[in-house]
Design a protein around this motif. Sequence first.
Motif, PDB file in Angstrom:
ATOM      1  N   TYR A  54      -4.573   5.057   6.914  1.00  0.00           N
ATOM      2  CA  TYR A  54      -3.498   5.960   6.520  1.00  0.00           C
ATOM      3  C   TYR A  54      -2.297   5.942   7.465  1.00  0.00           C
ATOM      4  CZ  TYR A  54      -6.897   7.731   3.220  1.00  0.00           C
ATOM      5  OH  TYR A  54      -7.819   7.835   2.210  1.00  0.00           O
ATOM      6  N   GLN A  55      -2.425   5.335   8.634  1.00  0.00           N
ATOM      7  CA  GLN A  55      -1.298   5.222   9.548  1.00  0.00           C
ATOM      8  C   GLN A  55      -0.595   3.883   9.337  1.00  0.00           C
ATOM      9  OE1 GLN A  55      -0.644   8.013  11.204  1.00  0.00           O
ATOM     10  NE2 GLN A  55      -2.529   8.818  10.344  1.00  0.00           N
ATOM     11  N   GLN A  56      -1.384   2.825   9.275  1.00  0.00           N
ATOM     12  CA  GLN A  56      -0.831   1.487   9.083  1.00  0.00           C
ATOM     13  C   GLN A  56      -1.146   0.933   7.699  1.00  0.00           C
ATOM     14  OE1 GLN A  56      -2.384  -0.835  12.291  1.00  0.00           O
ATOM     15  NE2 GLN A  56      -1.336   0.357  13.857  1.00  0.00           N
ATOM     16  N   VAL A  57      -2.269   1.345   7.137  1.00  0.00           N
ATOM     17  CA  VAL A  57      -2.695   0.848   5.832  1.00  0.00           C
ATOM     18  C   VAL A  57      -2.969   2.049   4.925  1.00  0.00           C
ATOM     19  CG1 VAL A  57      -4.407  -0.515   4.588  1.00  0.00           C
ATOM     20  CG2 VAL A  57      -3.766  -1.167   6.911  1.00  0.00           C
ATOM     21  N   ASP A  58      -2.179   2.159   3.854  1.00  0.00           N
ATOM     22  CA  ASP A  58      -2.414   3.246   2.907  1.00  0.00           C
ATOM     23  C   ASP A  58      -2.723   2.682   1.529  1.00  0.00           C
ATOM     24  OD1 ASP A  58       0.030   2.480   1.870  1.00  0.00           O
ATOM     25  OD2 ASP A  58       1.033   4.376   2.239  1.00  0.00           O
ATOM     26  N   LEU A  59      -3.159   3.525   0.644  1.00  0.00           N
ATOM     27  CA  LEU A  59      -3.632   3.107  -0.668  1.00  0.00           C
ATOM     28  C   LEU A  59      -2.563   2.364  -1.466  1.00  0.00           C
ATOM     29  CD1 LEU A  59      -5.829   3.043  -2.831  1.00  0.00           C
ATOM     30  CD2 LEU A  59      -5.125   5.356  -3.497  1.00  0.00           C
ATOM     31  N   LEU A  60      -1.364   2.916  -1.516  1.00  0.00           N
ATOM     32  CA  LEU A  60      -0.320   2.299  -2.340  1.00  0.00           C
ATOM     33  C   LEU A  60       0.080   0.921  -1.833  1.00  0.00           C
ATOM     34  CD1 LEU A  60       0.962   3.480  -4.907  1.00  0.00           C
ATOM     35  CD2 LEU A  60      -0.197   5.178  -3.543  1.00  0.00           C
ATOM     36  N   SER A  61       0.167   0.737  -0.526  1.00  0.00           N
ATOM     37  CA  SER A  61       0.553  -0.583  -0.016  1.00  0.00           C
ATOM     38  C   SER A  61      -0.526  -1.620  -0.331  1.00  0.00           C
ATOM     39  CB  SER A  61       0.848  -0.538   1.485  1.00  0.00           C
ATOM     40  OG  SER A  61      -0.288  -0.170   2.217  1.00  0.00           O
ATOM     41  N   VAL A  62      -1.788  -1.240  -0.246  1.00  0.00           N
ATOM     42  CA  VAL A  62      -2.869  -2.173  -0.583  1.00  0.00           C
ATOM     43  C   VAL A  62      -2.836  -2.480  -2.078  1.00  0.00           C
ATOM     44  CG1 VAL A  62      -5.368  -2.535  -0.652  1.00  0.00           C
ATOM     45  CG2 VAL A  62      -4.315  -1.463   1.349  1.00  0.00           C
ATOM     46  N   LEU A  63      -2.702  -1.458  -2.909  1.00  0.00           N
ATOM     47  CA  LEU A  63      -2.646  -1.685  -4.351  1.00  0.00           C
ATOM     48  C   LEU A  63      -1.487  -2.603  -4.731  1.00  0.00           C
ATOM     49  CD1 LEU A  63      -3.495   1.843  -5.778  1.00  0.00           C
ATOM     50  CD2 LEU A  63      -4.846  -0.246  -6.045  1.00  0.00           C
ATOM     51  N   GLN A  64      -0.336  -2.370  -4.138  1.00  0.00           N
ATOM     52  CA  GLN A  64       0.813  -3.213  -4.450  1.00  0.00           C
ATOM     53  C   GLN A  64       0.563  -4.659  -4.049  1.00  0.00           C
ATOM     54  OE1 GLN A  64       3.789  -0.845  -2.513  1.00  0.00           O
ATOM     55  NE2 GLN A  64       4.157   0.393  -4.336  1.00  0.00           N
ATOM     56  N   SER A  65      -0.131  -4.872  -2.936  1.00  0.00           N
ATOM     57  CA  SER A  65      -0.403  -6.246  -2.495  1.00  0.00           C
ATOM     58  C   SER A  65      -1.411  -6.948  -3.408  1.00  0.00           C
ATOM     59  CB  SER A  65      -0.915  -6.251  -1.046  1.00  0.00           C
ATOM     60  OG  SER A  65      -2.250  -5.784  -0.975  1.00  0.00           O
ATOM     61  N   LEU A  66      -2.185  -6.187  -4.163  1.00  0.00           N
ATOM     62  CA  LEU A  66      -3.211  -6.749  -5.049  1.00  0.00           C
ATOM     63  C   LEU A  66      -2.805  -6.725  -6.525  1.00  0.00           C
ATOM     64  CD1 LEU A  66      -6.255  -4.976  -3.379  1.00  0.00           C
ATOM     65  CD2 LEU A  66      -5.697  -7.415  -3.215  1.00  0.00           C
ATOM     66  N   ASN A  67      -1.588  -6.313  -6.809  1.00  0.00           N
ATOM     67  CA  ASN A  67      -1.162  -6.081  -8.183  1.00  0.00           C
ATOM     68  C   ASN A  67      -0.852  -7.390  -8.908  1.00  0.00           C
ATOM     69  OD1 ASN A  67      -0.618  -4.614 -10.455  1.00  0.00           O
ATOM     70  ND2 ASN A  67       1.482  -4.120  -9.850  1.00  0.00           N
ATOM     71  N   SER A  68      -1.914  -8.053  -9.333  1.00  0.00           N
ATOM     72  CA  SER A  68      -1.816  -9.311 -10.055  1.00  0.00           C
ATOM     73  C   SER A  68      -2.934  -9.341 -11.091  1.00  0.00           C
ATOM     74  CB  SER A  68      -1.960 -10.465  -9.071  1.00  0.00           C
ATOM     75  OG  SER A  68      -2.323 -11.643  -9.718  1.00  0.00           O
ATOM     76  N   ALA A  69      -2.674  -9.945 -12.231  1.00  0.00           N
ATOM     77  CA  ALA A  69      -3.648  -9.981 -13.326  1.00  0.00           C
ATOM     78  C   ALA A  69      -4.937 -10.706 -12.951  1.00  0.00           C
ATOM     79  CB  ALA A  69      -3.023 -10.631 -14.549  1.00  0.00           C
ATOM     80  N   GLU A  70      -4.940 -11.465 -11.887  1.00  0.00           N
ATOM     81  CA  GLU A  70      -6.149 -12.182 -11.477  1.00  0.00           C
ATOM     82  C   GLU A  70      -7.085 -11.316 -10.627  1.00  0.00           C
ATOM     83  OE1 GLU A  70      -4.272 -14.249  -7.468  1.00  0.00           O
ATOM     84  OE2 GLU A  70      -4.597 -15.466  -9.250  1.00  0.00           O
ATOM     85  N   ASN A  71      -6.648 -10.102 -10.288  1.00  0.00           N
ATOM     86  CA  ASN A  71      -7.431  -9.232  -9.410  1.00  0.00           C
ATOM     87  C   ASN A  71      -8.062  -8.069 -10.162  1.00  0.00           C
ATOM     88  OD1 ASN A  71      -6.836 -10.642  -7.013  1.00  0.00           O
ATOM     89  ND2 ASN A  71      -4.888  -9.580  -6.825  1.00  0.00           N
ATOM     90  N   ILE A  72      -9.202  -7.640  -9.634  1.00  0.00           N
ATOM     91  CA  ILE A  72      -9.817  -6.382 -10.044  1.00  0.00           C
ATOM     92  C   ILE A  72     -10.087  -5.594  -8.766  1.00  0.00           C
ATOM     93  CG2 ILE A  72     -12.133  -7.415 -10.137  1.00  0.00           C
ATOM     94  CD1 ILE A  72     -12.714  -5.342 -12.435  1.00  0.00           C
ATOM     95  N   VAL A  73      -9.679  -4.346  -8.757  1.00  0.00           N
ATOM     96  CA  VAL A  73      -9.715  -3.518  -7.552  1.00  0.00           C
ATOM     97  C   VAL A  73     -10.600  -2.307  -7.791  1.00  0.00           C
ATOM     98  CG1 VAL A  73      -8.320  -2.168  -5.943  1.00  0.00           C
ATOM     99  CG2 VAL A  73      -7.349  -4.225  -7.006  1.00  0.00           C
ATOM    100  N   LEU A  74     -11.493  -2.031  -6.851  1.00  0.00           N
ATOM    101  CA  LEU A  74     -12.312  -0.821  -6.899  1.00  0.00           C
ATOM    102  C   LEU A  74     -11.815   0.115  -5.805  1.00  0.00           C
ATOM    103  CD1 LEU A  74     -16.084  -0.551  -7.455  1.00  0.00           C
ATOM    104  CD2 LEU A  74     -14.948   0.907  -5.806  1.00  0.00           C
ATOM    105  N   ILE A  75     -11.417   1.323  -6.189  1.00  0.00           N
ATOM    106  CA  ILE A  75     -10.995   2.356  -5.232  1.00  0.00           C
ATOM    107  C   ILE A  75     -12.152   3.314  -5.052  1.00  0.00           C
ATOM    108  CG2 ILE A  75      -9.386   4.229  -4.729  1.00  0.00           C
ATOM    109  CD1 ILE A  75      -7.400   2.829  -6.673  1.00  0.00           C
ATOM    110  N   GLU A  76     -12.631   3.434  -3.831  1.00  0.00           N
ATOM    111  CA  GLU A  76     -13.790   4.272  -3.504  1.00  0.00           C
ATOM    112  C   GLU A  76     -13.392   5.247  -2.406  1.00  0.00           C
ATOM    113  OE1 GLU A  76     -16.404   6.207  -3.148  1.00  0.00           O
ATOM    114  OE2 GLU A  76     -17.762   4.757  -4.001  1.00  0.00           O
ATOM    115  N   CYS A  77     -12.996   6.406  -2.583  1.00  0.00           N
ATOM    116  CA  CYS A  77     -12.852   7.143  -3.806  1.00  0.00           C
ATOM    117  C   CYS A  77     -11.686   8.111  -3.672  1.00  0.00           C
ATOM    118  CB  CYS A  77     -14.146   7.840  -4.173  1.00  0.00           C
ATOM    119  SG  CYS A  77     -14.540   9.303  -3.227  1.00  0.00           S
ATOM    120  N   LEU A  78     -11.264   8.665  -4.798  1.00  0.00           N
ATOM    121  CA  LEU A  78     -10.135   9.597  -4.783  1.00  0.00           C
ATOM    122  C   LEU A  78     -10.459  10.889  -4.046  1.00  0.00           C
ATOM    123  CD1 LEU A  78      -8.542   9.344  -8.338  1.00  0.00           C
ATOM    124  CD2 LEU A  78      -7.827   8.248  -6.211  1.00  0.00           C
ATOM    125  N   SER A  79     -11.716  11.273  -4.025  1.00  0.00           N
ATOM    126  CA  SER A  79     -12.108  12.529  -3.364  1.00  0.00           C
ATOM    127  C   SER A  79     -11.734  12.528  -1.888  1.00  0.00           C
ATOM    128  CB  SER A  79     -13.616  12.746  -3.498  1.00  0.00           C
ATOM    129  OG  SER A  79     -14.013  12.647  -4.834  1.00  0.00           O
TER     130      SER A  79
END
Length: 185
Positions: free
Chosen positions: A71-96
């Motif tokens: 959360y200081q250097q690596v946050d959820l949105l930056s990781v998601l944006q880096s993986l945002n390609s149709a060839e990827n499937i991403v599991l987020i563990e977890c929103l809670s």
Amino acid sequence: MIQLFIGGVRSGKSAAAETLLIERVKSYSLKPAYIATSVAFGDETIERIEKHKLSRQAQFDLPISTHELDYQQVDLLSVLQSLNSAENIVLIECLSTWVGWYLCLDNSLQQNLTILEQQQTALLSFLATAQCDVIIVTGEVGCGLIGETPLQRRYADKLGELNQKVAALSEHVFLVTAGITQTLK
């Protein structure tokens, strides 16, 4: 495609989501990524995270990129944006734990709610237009007791609201109870 797994503590929701991830990788030749939102604070949390890592390594017989948020250097949105390609499937563990992180920052509760709202808006915007497949795990807060403190009540409110919004964006929503997965949507 967005798919949401929701359930209580130790319901089996993570295992069900991981099973779907493996099935989709094998069926569609997608590149898997795992985003862990929990930050290790204290011995118990560190132990839980290590157990989860070992379990994950035993279950996955394929290469998977793992992203642990700090959360200081690596946050959820930056990781998601880096993986945002149709060839990827991403599991987020977890929103809670993701919601909990923002509510427990070293600010006033009102400042934390404002920050969480900004992060939530950005996450929902990403999910609405995501190119990658996303599997999301989250805790169900609607079956528990009402929290004793304002922070506990706000946490349940905010996670419940976010769960509803993510469910609305999801193609499939699964409720997991006692290891049994039920399709809600």
